[in-house]
Scaffold this motif. Structure first.
Motif: not given
Length: 178
Positions: A82-88, A97-110
């Motif tokens: 579950h990622c909370l993206g930024p409200v533009f 903040l959007l990049a952080s969503c993808y980074q954190r998701a990949l970290e959790l998956a790893e």
């Protein structure tokens, strides 16, 4: 269509994020309270049922750019990230903040040793992030992280419309070949 990036297979498809039975995890474009909403969050919560809300309740709230992982009740996947993206235009800097969503998701998956993850176009619905700009942020983030992934070997964007799929494909190819 599929791409290879640093040994990672990256796919871009049009479809339903809740119908990705060959992926270990799907990503939810969540709200801060990790509850049913509209768009992706609504579709995932409806498919997963009330068990998901019971599991997410103690993890909420989360902040823009953050991600948490739960099981995937009643879905064909092992996990939901579950990622909370930024409200533009509200949560700034939105691209970071959007990049952080993808980074954190990949970290959790790893961290969980997952091999495959399916992403929606985070923040592009009700949160108003322009689709092309969001695709570029996501593409750059995934490419930057792809070389250091150990367990994750397949990534997929699952886009709602064919138009969004084509746009993501073109943007990813452009970033990949830059």
């Amino acid at each position: 269509m599929g791409f290879q990036a640093n040994g990672i297979e990256v796919e871009v498809v049009q479809g339903d994020i809740t119908d990705q039975s060959d992926m270990d995890a799907i990503v939810n474009a969540a709200n801060a309270e990790l509850r049913m909403g509209g768009g992706v969050a609504g579709a995932i919560h409806r498919a997963a049922g009330s068990e998901l809300e019971e599991e997410t309740r103690p993890l909420a709230p989360i902040n823009p750019g953050e991600a948490v992982m739960t099981s995937a009740p009643n879905l064909p996947n092992r996990y939901i990230i579950h990622c909370l993206g930024p409200v533009f235009g509200v949560d700034e800097p939105a691209s970071t903040l959007l990049a952080s969503c993808y980074q954190r998701a990949l970290e959790l998956a790893e961290d969980a040793g997952l091999e495959s993850v399916a992403f929606p176009a985070i923040s592009t619905g009700a949160f108003g992030f322009p689709m092309e700009q969001a695709a570029e942020v996501a593409s750059r983030t995934i490419l930057a992280r792809s070389g250091s992934l150990q367990s994750v070997r397949r990534l997929r964007w699952v886009l709602f419309s064919e138009e969004d799929r084509i746009l993501h494909e073109e943007v990813f190819e452009s970033v990949l070949n830059a």
